[in-house]
Write an enzyme that holds these catalytic residues in place. Structure first.
Site, PDB file in Angstrom:
ATOM      1  N   LYS A 154       0.964  -1.098  -0.005  1.00 13.51           N
ATOM      2  CA  LYS A 154       0.163  -0.091  -0.062  1.00 13.51           C
ATOM      3  C   LYS A 154       0.835   1.184  -0.209  1.00 13.51           C
ATOM      4  O   LYS A 154       2.042   1.313   0.552  1.00 13.51           O
ATOM      5  CB  LYS A 154      -1.123   0.066   1.311  1.00 13.51           C
ATOM      6  CG  LYS A 154      -1.733  -1.132   1.407  1.00 13.51           C
ATOM      7  CD  LYS A 154      -3.069  -1.164   0.433  1.00 13.51           C
ATOM      8  CE  LYS A 154      -3.895  -2.426   0.579  1.00 13.51           C
ATOM      9  NZ  LYS A 154      -5.143  -2.385  -0.249  1.00 13.51           N
ATOM     10  N   LYS A 156      -2.255   1.643  -2.736  1.00 13.14           N
ATOM     11  CA  LYS A 156      -2.776   0.456  -3.736  1.00 13.14           C
ATOM     12  C   LYS A 156      -1.882   0.776  -4.852  1.00 13.14           C
ATOM     13  O   LYS A 156      -1.483  -0.150  -5.636  1.00 13.14           O
ATOM     14  CB  LYS A 156      -4.249   0.775  -4.035  1.00 13.14           C
ATOM     15  CG  LYS A 156      -5.154   0.323  -3.122  1.00 13.14           C
ATOM     16  CD  LYS A 156      -6.507   0.577  -3.135  1.00 13.14           C
ATOM     17  CE  LYS A 156      -7.467  -0.579  -3.607  1.00 13.14           C
ATOM     18  NZ  LYS A 156      -8.305  -1.389  -2.677  1.00 13.14           N
ATOM     19  N   LYS A 180       1.943  -9.093  -1.960  1.00  9.73           N
ATOM     20  CA  LYS A 180       1.110  -9.197  -3.516  1.00  9.73           C
ATOM     21  C   LYS A 180       1.041  -7.721  -3.753  1.00  9.73           C
ATOM     22  O   LYS A 180       1.166  -6.685  -2.835  1.00  9.73           O
ATOM     23  CB  LYS A 180      -0.313  -9.742  -3.129  1.00  9.73           C
ATOM     24  CG  LYS A 180      -1.202  -9.231  -2.503  1.00  9.73           C
ATOM     25  CD  LYS A 180      -2.642  -9.812  -2.490  1.00  9.73           C
ATOM     26  CE  LYS A 180      -3.363  -9.352  -3.526  1.00  9.73           C
ATOM     27  NZ  LYS A 180      -3.925  -7.934  -3.489  1.00  9.73           N
ATOM     28  N   ASP A 182      -1.416  -4.878  -5.441  1.00  6.40           N
ATOM     29  CA  ASP A 182      -2.948  -4.621  -5.103  1.00  6.40           C
ATOM     30  C   ASP A 182      -3.564  -5.031  -6.551  1.00  6.40           C
ATOM     31  O   ASP A 182      -3.137  -4.931  -7.504  1.00  6.40           O
ATOM     32  CB  ASP A 182      -3.098  -3.187  -4.626  1.00  6.40           C
ATOM     33  CG  ASP A 182      -4.119  -3.073  -3.574  1.00  6.40           C
ATOM     34  OD1 ASP A 182      -4.195  -2.578  -2.772  1.00  6.40           O
ATOM     35  OD2 ASP A 182      -5.104  -4.290  -3.424  1.00  6.40           O
ATOM     36  N   GLU A 183      -5.074  -5.145  -6.343  1.00  6.08           N
ATOM     37  CA  GLU A 183      -5.969  -5.492  -7.521  1.00  6.08           C
ATOM     38  C   GLU A 183      -5.761  -4.544  -8.708  1.00  6.08           C
ATOM     39  O   GLU A 183      -5.842  -4.926  -9.754  1.00  6.08           O
ATOM     40  CB  GLU A 183      -7.255  -5.805  -7.171  1.00  6.08           C
ATOM     41  CG  GLU A 183      -8.095  -4.531  -6.830  1.00  6.08           C
ATOM     42  CD  GLU A 183      -7.932  -4.205  -5.304  1.00  6.08           C
ATOM     43  OE1 GLU A 183      -7.124  -4.901  -4.548  1.00  6.08           O
ATOM     44  OE2 GLU A 183      -8.687  -3.313  -4.992  1.00  6.08           O
ATOM     45  N   HIS A 272      -7.616 -12.949  -7.387  1.00  8.99           N
ATOM     46  CA  HIS A 272      -8.061 -11.861  -6.619  1.00  8.99           C
ATOM     47  C   HIS A 272      -9.580 -11.779  -7.182  1.00  8.99           C
ATOM     48  O   HIS A 272      -9.730 -12.033  -8.302  1.00  8.99           O
ATOM     49  CB  HIS A 272      -7.617 -10.588  -6.728  1.00  8.99           C
ATOM     50  CG  HIS A 272      -8.054  -9.538  -6.005  1.00  8.99           C
ATOM     51  ND1 HIS A 272      -9.065  -9.041  -6.048  1.00  8.99           N
ATOM     52  CD2 HIS A 272      -7.157  -8.891  -4.712  1.00  8.99           C
ATOM     53  CE1 HIS A 272      -9.214  -8.068  -5.047  1.00  8.99           C
ATOM     54  NE2 HIS A 272      -8.284  -7.841  -4.216  1.00  8.99           N
ATOM     55  N   ARG A 273     -10.564 -11.530  -6.270  1.00 11.64           N
ATOM     56  CA  ARG A 273     -11.990 -11.320  -6.810  1.00 11.64           C
ATOM     57  C   ARG A 273     -12.587 -10.121  -6.950  1.00 11.64           C
ATOM     58  O   ARG A 273     -13.742  -9.921  -7.120  1.00 11.64           O
ATOM     59  CB  ARG A 273     -12.898 -12.494  -5.985  1.00 11.64           C
ATOM     60  CG  ARG A 273     -12.758 -11.798  -4.358  1.00 11.64           C
ATOM     61  CD  ARG A 273     -13.821 -12.554  -3.598  1.00 11.64           C
ATOM     62  NE  ARG A 273     -13.771 -11.813  -2.438  1.00 11.64           N
ATOM     63  CZ  ARG A 273     -14.641 -12.222  -1.370  1.00 11.64           C
ATOM     64  NH1 ARG A 273     -15.675 -13.173  -1.527  1.00 11.64           N
ATOM     65  NH2 ARG A 273     -14.586 -11.631  -0.134  1.00 11.64           N
ATOM     66  N   LYS A 313     -13.427  -5.833   6.524  1.00 18.14           N
ATOM     67  CA  LYS A 313     -14.215  -4.634   5.723  1.00 18.14           C
ATOM     68  C   LYS A 313     -15.093  -4.765   4.978  1.00 18.14           C
ATOM     69  O   LYS A 313     -15.991  -4.076   4.420  1.00 18.14           O
ATOM     70  CB  LYS A 313     -13.123  -3.510   5.415  1.00 18.14           C
ATOM     71  CG  LYS A 313     -12.451  -3.679   4.298  1.00 18.14           C
ATOM     72  CD  LYS A 313     -11.510  -2.704   3.666  1.00 18.14           C
ATOM     73  CE  LYS A 313     -10.891  -3.492   2.286  1.00 18.14           C
ATOM     74  NZ  LYS A 313      -9.708  -2.345   2.166  1.00 18.14           N
ATOM     75  N   SER A 357      -8.756 -11.617   3.663  1.00 14.91           N
ATOM     76  CA  SER A 357      -8.003 -10.467   3.398  1.00 14.91           C
ATOM     77  C   SER A 357      -9.270  -9.679   3.341  1.00 14.91           C
ATOM     78  O   SER A 357     -10.418  -9.837   2.890  1.00 14.91           O
ATOM     79  CB  SER A 357      -7.309 -10.560   2.115  1.00 14.91           C
ATOM     80  OG  SER A 357      -6.969  -9.435   1.683  1.00 14.91           O
ATOM     81  N   GLY A 358      -8.787  -8.099   3.701  1.00 19.18           N
ATOM     82  CA  GLY A 358      -9.797  -7.061   3.490  1.00 19.18           C
ATOM     83  C   GLY A 358     -10.182  -6.278   4.851  1.00 19.18           C
ATOM     84  O   GLY A 358     -11.179  -7.083   5.574  1.00 19.18           O
ATOM     85  N   GLY A 359      -9.300  -5.595   5.330  1.00 18.97           N
ATOM     86  CA  GLY A 359      -9.702  -4.814   6.709  1.00 18.97           C
ATOM     87  C   GLY A 359      -9.221  -5.578   7.817  1.00 18.97           C
ATOM     88  O   GLY A 359      -9.755  -5.320   8.850  1.00 18.97           O
ATOM     89  N   PHE A 380      -3.082  -8.634   5.210  1.00 18.44           N
ATOM     90  CA  PHE A 380      -3.032  -7.469   5.873  1.00 18.44           C
ATOM     91  C   PHE A 380      -2.125  -6.453   5.110  1.00 18.44           C
ATOM     92  O   PHE A 380      -1.091  -6.266   4.799  1.00 18.44           O
ATOM     93  CB  PHE A 380      -2.178  -7.462   7.176  1.00 18.44           C
ATOM     94  CG  PHE A 380      -2.693  -8.861   7.934  1.00 18.44           C
ATOM     95  CD1 PHE A 380      -2.153  -9.864   7.681  1.00 18.44           C
ATOM     96  CD2 PHE A 380      -3.494  -8.698   9.002  1.00 18.44           C
ATOM     97  CE1 PHE A 380      -2.372 -11.364   8.443  1.00 18.44           C
ATOM     98  CE2 PHE A 380      -3.751  -9.838   9.878  1.00 18.44           C
ATOM     99  CZ  PHE A 380      -3.145 -11.167   9.532  1.00 18.44           C
ATOM    100  N   GLY A 381      -3.345  -5.306   4.471  1.00 17.48           N
ATOM    101  CA  GLY A 381      -2.760  -4.223   3.808  1.00 17.48           C
ATOM    102  C   GLY A 381      -2.653  -3.276   4.789  1.00 17.48           C
ATOM    103  O   GLY A 381      -1.460  -3.161   5.455  1.00 17.48           O
TER     104      GLY A 381
END
Ligand code: CAP
Ligand code: MG
Length: 433
Positions: A154, A156, A180, A182-183, A272-273, A313, A357-359, A380-381
């Site tokens: 991050k 992103k 990774k 970011d998307e 990634h979705r 999140k 992942s996510g928040g 963890f971002g």
């Protein structure tokens, strides 16, 4: 009730092992019965249309006619068995154009959600499936039992290639296994893909020498499919083991092409979705994440984001995520497949590793692991780079929280028992606790 030419209803019918079983929830138009709505869906997703046609014939219909074998007027759940001859093996877009195509736009029904698909053995075998699976990834990283821990660089997007590589280096040095992209980081004017991966793999080799530990980089190759192949080749040349694909924005056809390409290169795929929410979030209309997860595993992704069981999140709370881990059997389907979408036996497919992942932050680790188990990657971002002392400390805090959980003690106890060794965790608790 006839939709076009034929009656699809037989509530005593037992689906054959050579039939694809779809579970829908259908909201009929006002005044229509559930069965009538189900007939519309069945016809439009297979051999029918809105009116009787002269070109239909009984032989064709007998061979290809799907059967509505289950309809629950309370839950609006309908189950339909489709002869597998209706679908081209190895062609995911084609399969979805039938059972996830026109039917979502029909005026004849108010809403429709495709909750699950049970593919037949022949169709499952017509896809490559995961190349490595959980065992292969554990072997690759030499991480035998515990969850893998990782981060997303991050911000992103915005960093230069060198800045990106530095964040990756500190994340790995602090104890994380995976870094990774970011998307939405692909190849930008300020961060070229080919320069970025060169810089990051340099740092990866450095930190592996320093720590003696295998590290993973998930470079985001998402692009037009021929360009994705070129980017995968470049990753391979630099000794990379994984590529990352935004599977929904790239599309399932491109994912199939990349899966075939990574088979030749021996590269694992991280899925990634991004954009899934556009079709999975509305619980009355769209497609469940369960279906997306199953499709992704069939085509052959090794790791897949499936949410954080409500600890992060993104929406899709505990039940929706946990459903992937539960065994759900299809009534009346011969093989009685224990349908654990990502993890368990499914016609010999290797299991896909779930990504939480996510928040999430070090504080979330206990909850996520209790809900999702050890066979996961936790990423963890903000929960790493948002640490008051920055990335290196954030990575250390995540590792300290995982170590505490593996010892069966709370993070607060870990800090109390050994404040010095867990000082970064203590600051994480102050910020996010
Ligand atoms: C997480 C993330 C992931 C989300 C995607 C983000 O960052 O990088 O893309 O996890 O959601 O961009 O939000 P944070 P999901 O850790 O900073 O939230 O995994 O549910 O598909
Ligand atoms: Mg992201």
């Amino acid at each position: 009730m006839i939709y076009g030419n034929y009656d699809f209803l037989d509530l005593k019918y037992k689906p054959k092992a050579t039939e694809v079983v779809c579970e829908f929830r259908i909201k009929p138009k006002k005044g229509d019965s559930l069965i009538k709505a189900a007939e519309y869906v069945t016809g439009e997703s297979s051999i029918g249309t809105w009116t009787k046609i002269q070109t239909m014939n009984p032989v064709l219909a007998k061979k290809l006619k799907p059967t509505i074998f289950y309809a629950n007027k309370k839950t609006f759940v309908v189950k339909i068995a489709y002869p597998e001859e209706l679908f081209e093996p190895g062609n995911m877009p084609g399969i979805l154009s039938s059972i996830a195509g026109n039917i979502f736009g029909m005026k004849d029904i108010d809403a429709l959600r495709l909750e699950d698909i049970h593919f037949t053995k022949k169709l499952v075998k017509s896809f490559l499936g995961p190349q490595f699976g959980i065992k292969g990834i554990r072997k690759m990283t030499n991480i035998r039992r515990r969850p893998l821990i990782g981060t997303i660089v991050k911000p992103k997007v915005g960093l230069t290639e060198k800045e990106h590589a530095k964040v990756a280096y500190e994340s790995w040095l602090g104890g994380l296994d995976v870094v990774k992209d970011d998307e939405n980081l692909v190849s930008m004017s300020f961060n070229n893909f080919y320069i970025r991966i060169k810089e990051v793999y340099k740092k990866k080799n450095m930190v592996e020498k320093q720590t003696g530990k295998q590290k993973i980089y998930l470079p985001n190759i998402t692009a037009e499919v021929d360009e994705m192949k070129k980017r995968a080749n470049a990753v391979k040349k630099l000794g990379g083991r994984f590529v990352m694909v935004d599977i929904l924005t790239a599309g399932f056809s491109a994912l199939q092409t990349i899966r075939a390409h990574t088979e030749k290169l021996g590269l694992a795929i991280h899925a990634h979705r991004a954009m899934h929410g556009a079709i999975t979030r509305n619980k009355d209309h769209g497609i469940s994440m369960l279906v997306i997860a199953k499709i992704a595993r069939l085509i052959g992704v090794d790791t897949l984001h499936i949410g954080t069981a409500g600890f992060g999140k993104m929406e899709a709370g505990k039940d929706e995520v946990l459903k992937y881990e539960q065994e759900v059997e299809f009534p009346n389907v011969k093989e009685d497949i224990k349908k654990n979408v990502l993890g368990q036996e499914y016609f010999g497919l290797k299991p896909t590793l779930a990504v939480a992942s996510g928040g999430i932050s070090p504080i979330s680790i206990r909850g996520v692991m209790r809900a999702m188990g050890d066979d996961i990657v936790m990423q963890f971002g903000g929960g790493c780079h948002g640490h008051p002392q920055g990335t290196l400390a954030g990575a250390k805090a995540i590792k300290q929280a995982l170590d505490a959980e593996k010892k069966g003690i709370s993070i607060k106890e870990a800090v109390k028992n050994n404040p010095k060794k867990n000082q970064e965790l203590a600051l994480a608790i102050d910020k996010w606790g």
